[in-house]
Design an enzyme around this catalytic site. Structure first.
Site, PDB file in Angstrom:
ATOM      1  N   HIS A 157     -51.671  17.077 -18.761  1.00 14.11           N
ATOM      2  CA  HIS A 157     -52.949  16.647 -17.941  1.00 14.11           C
ATOM      3  C   HIS A 157     -52.449  16.346 -16.386  1.00 14.11           C
ATOM      4  O   HIS A 157     -53.263  15.735 -15.840  1.00 14.11           O
ATOM      5  CB  HIS A 157     -53.820  15.672 -18.551  1.00 14.11           C
ATOM      6  CG  HIS A 157     -54.008  15.904 -20.063  1.00 14.11           C
ATOM      7  ND1 HIS A 157     -55.307  16.654 -20.444  1.00 14.11           N
ATOM      8  CD2 HIS A 157     -53.323  15.503 -21.075  1.00 14.11           C
ATOM      9  CE1 HIS A 157     -55.021  16.674 -21.729  1.00 14.11           C
ATOM     10  NE2 HIS A 157     -54.226  15.976 -22.201  1.00 14.11           N
ATOM     11  N   SER A 278     -47.195  24.952  11.340  1.00 12.95           N
ATOM     12  CA  SER A 278     -48.761  25.052  11.569  1.00 12.95           C
ATOM     13  C   SER A 278     -48.827  24.941  13.297  1.00 12.95           C
ATOM     14  O   SER A 278     -47.902  24.496  14.163  1.00 12.95           O
ATOM     15  CB  SER A 278     -49.276  23.422  11.481  1.00 12.95           C
ATOM     16  OG  SER A 278     -50.505  23.301  12.361  1.00 12.95           O
ATOM     17  N   LYS A 284     -45.497  19.679  10.263  1.00 12.53           N
ATOM     18  CA  LYS A 284     -45.948  20.425   8.871  1.00 12.53           C
ATOM     19  C   LYS A 284     -44.865  21.550   8.550  1.00 12.53           C
ATOM     20  O   LYS A 284     -44.157  22.248   9.296  1.00 12.53           O
ATOM     21  CB  LYS A 284     -47.150  21.206   8.937  1.00 12.53           C
ATOM     22  CG  LYS A 284     -48.029  20.428   8.984  1.00 12.53           C
ATOM     23  CD  LYS A 284     -48.720  19.587   7.959  1.00 12.53           C
ATOM     24  CE  LYS A 284     -49.053  20.489   6.746  1.00 12.53           C
ATOM     25  NZ  LYS A 284     -50.277  21.219   6.976  1.00 12.53           N
ATOM     26  N   GLU A 291     -47.715  29.735  -1.974  1.00 11.41           N
ATOM     27  CA  GLU A 291     -49.208  29.835  -2.066  1.00 11.41           C
ATOM     28  C   GLU A 291     -49.571  31.267  -1.970  1.00 11.41           C
ATOM     29  O   GLU A 291     -50.751  31.703  -2.513  1.00 11.41           O
ATOM     30  CB  GLU A 291     -49.615  29.028  -0.701  1.00 11.41           C
ATOM     31  CG  GLU A 291     -49.551  27.553  -0.499  1.00 11.41           C
ATOM     32  CD  GLU A 291     -49.920  26.948   0.636  1.00 11.41           C
ATOM     33  OE1 GLU A 291     -50.718  27.714   1.469  1.00 11.41           O
ATOM     34  OE2 GLU A 291     -49.253  26.030   1.016  1.00 11.41           O
ATOM     35  N   GLN A 323     -59.827  59.305 -10.978  1.00 12.32           N
ATOM     36  CA  GLN A 323     -59.007  59.118  -9.613  1.00 12.32           C
ATOM     37  C   GLN A 323     -58.995  57.610  -9.168  1.00 12.32           C
ATOM     38  O   GLN A 323     -57.827  57.435  -8.446  1.00 12.32           O
ATOM     39  CB  GLN A 323     -59.677  59.987  -8.551  1.00 12.32           C
ATOM     40  CG  GLN A 323     -59.048  59.991  -7.381  1.00 12.32           C
ATOM     41  CD  GLN A 323     -59.689  61.076  -6.390  1.00 12.32           C
ATOM     42  OE1 GLN A 323     -59.921  62.439  -6.653  1.00 12.32           O
ATOM     43  NE2 GLN A 323     -60.570  60.733  -5.223  1.00 12.32           N
ATOM     44  N   LYS A 326     -55.677  54.881  -9.399  1.00 11.40           N
ATOM     45  CA  LYS A 326     -54.195  54.957  -8.831  1.00 11.40           C
ATOM     46  C   LYS A 326     -54.142  53.747  -7.718  1.00 11.40           C
ATOM     47  O   LYS A 326     -53.180  53.145  -7.677  1.00 11.40           O
ATOM     48  CB  LYS A 326     -54.143  56.297  -8.008  1.00 11.40           C
ATOM     49  CG  LYS A 326     -53.771  57.253  -8.889  1.00 11.40           C
ATOM     50  CD  LYS A 326     -54.127  58.653  -8.362  1.00 11.40           C
ATOM     51  CE  LYS A 326     -53.950  59.904  -9.490  1.00 11.40           C
ATOM     52  NZ  LYS A 326     -55.251  59.875 -10.328  1.00 11.40           N
TER      53      LYS A 326
END
Length: 461
Positions: A157, A278, A284, A291, A323, A326
């Site tokens: 959990h 960033s 960052k 991701e 077709q 593909k």
């Protein structure tokens, strides 16, 4: 002008919109290797059975080799007016060798031709994906061996549950990928029948040798029913299903990497090679590779759903709807290949922070089950009673905002008088993981043994 490959029945060519919706060359040109391989096998069979003269077939084979060389070198120009890869190859062959090119299509149709090409392409791709999955397993097993004893929290959990090891966590994905590879191999085994010679839908009146063609192309046998041969796309559906499950597994690992790389977790660090920054926040470090692996799983799932939806209403045998098998398949399997490569790179690249993980492993009363097990094992208490006693002790520790190991013996004996000083030996995270010696458990000795078993097995392949 009408198409010279099929236009005898038509006075004029297709309209602009019809040509636009009908043409598949923009994507099915990816099948050119398989198309030429199938044509070479078909031509050889036509010569062997006497349907075509050996001279004609020698000319055809030489011409096909020329076409192959031109496509390989980039000198070949695919024409949308010729609709698909089959007509482009045949038309170019005719330009090179003349009338003999028209004899190549004896005893076959574009229907069995494309079914064969797709089986060959999917089979080739499955082999490549199997190799990539094995490489990712190897990366995970190497990490598992290195960090067999590195303690981290195990979750249920997304809440702290019990201590495990980082190596044990890596091996969980090795097992998932083993099942993925098994599904890939099952799909490959079932698709390995050759449709070539089924012709348009009913077979052919020419005395062809389908077993010869199947063997030449590496198939186990020819398909047994001509109707099913040209209308079956189960092999694509099964491949996309296996690919979807694998993409889901990669997405789960990617999500964990995203979480682990946050300051709030701090379990692992990815290098610059798999991180981005960033444009506005200079601090960052975004785990964008993870991701994107997580996000691209949806593209793989979508291809499976699209093909299921397309196939569900089609009567036997071939319809032009098919077709549409593909583009989604090409995209999905290319996407999965990229995700496998990126995930293997991230796994090899990421460096776990052992101190942070070990500290986190002790949070949330993760050794509560060890305490309950000790009560059962040492005091011979029924597990349900031990569960109740442990729950009360967790409640006391929670009120005091301390770990179970910080409770005094007197506080423990206030709940259960038979508890002794020996209980503290099971309340550390290192002792907890060492105690999980059951087969498949997280004990470092188990993990090391399993990791080395996988490393040995993967090295053989």
């Amino acid at each position: 002008m009408s198409n010279r490959m099929w236009g005898g029945r038509f006075a004029t060519g297709p309209g602009v919109i019809m040509e636009e919706i009908n043409a598949s060359i923009d994507f099915d040109k990816k099948l050119w290797r398989q198309d030429i391989r199938g044509s070479l096998a078909h031509a050889a069979m036509l010569a062997e059975t006497g349907i075509l003269t050996k001279d004609d077939v020698a000319t055809i084979i030489a011409g096909l080799k020329q076409v192959e060389g031109e496509i390989e070198s980039g000198a070949f120009t695919f024409s949308r007016a010729l609709e698909d890869v089959h007509m482009n190859v045949e038309s170019n062959l005719k330009d090179k060798i003349g009338a003999a090119a028209g004899r190549l299509h004896t005893a076959r149709s574009r229907n069995d031709q494309v079914a064969t090409d797709m089986r060959l392409w999917v089979r080739d791709t499955l082999d490549e994906l199997d190799g990539q999955m094995a490489d990712l397993q190897l990366a995970l097993a190497e990490k598992a061996d290195t960090y067999a004893g590195a303690v981290m929290p195990g979750f249920t959990h997304l809440q702290s549950a019990q201590p495990v090891t980082f190596g044990h966590h890596m091996l969980a994905y090795v097992e998932m990928l083993a099942r993925d590879r098994s599904r890939i191999r099952d799909a490959r085994a079932r698709l390995n029948e050759c449709p070539l010679g089924a012709a348009a839908l009913a077979g052919t009146s020419f005395p062809i040798d389908r077993h010869m063609t199947a063997k030449a192309l590496g198939f186990d046998r020819p398909t047994a029913n001509s109707l099913d041969s040209v209308s079956d796309r189960d092999f694509v559906l099964e491949t996309l299903s296996a690919a979807s499950i694998c993409a889901m597994h990669l997405s789960r690992l990617a999500e964990e990497i995203v979480l682990w790389a946050t300051p709030q977790f701090g379990f692992v660090k990815l290098s610059d090679a798999f991180s981005t920054g960033s444009s506005i926040m200079p601090q960052k470090r975004n785990p964008d590779a993870a991701e994107l692996v997580r996000g691209k799983a949806g593209r793989v799932f979508g291809a499976l759903q699209a093909l299921l939806t397309m196939m569900k209403g089609l009567p036997l045998t071939y319809s032009k709807d098919m077709q549409e098998d593909k583009e989604g398949t090409f995209d999905a399997l290319q996407t999965l290949s990229l995700c496998l490569a990126a995930t293997a790179g991230m796994v090899r690249d990421m460096q776990p922070d052992l101190k942070v993980m070990k500290k986190a492993a002790g949070l949330g009363y993760a050794t509560a089950t060890d305490l309950a097990d000790w009560l059962v094992r040492v005091l011979k208490m029924p597990f349900r009673d031990a569960h109740h006693v442990t729950g009360r002790l967790v409640g006391i520790a929670s009120e005091k905002k301390i770990g179970l190991e910080k409770l005094s013996l007197a506080e423990m004996q206030g709940v259960e008088p038979k508890i002794t000083e020996a209980v503290f030996a099971v309340l550390g995270v290192d002792q907890s993981v060492k105690s999980r010696v059951s087969y498949g458990g997280t004990a470092p000795a188990n993990v090391r043994k399993q990791a080395r078993r996988w490393l040995k097995q993967l090295a053989k392949k």
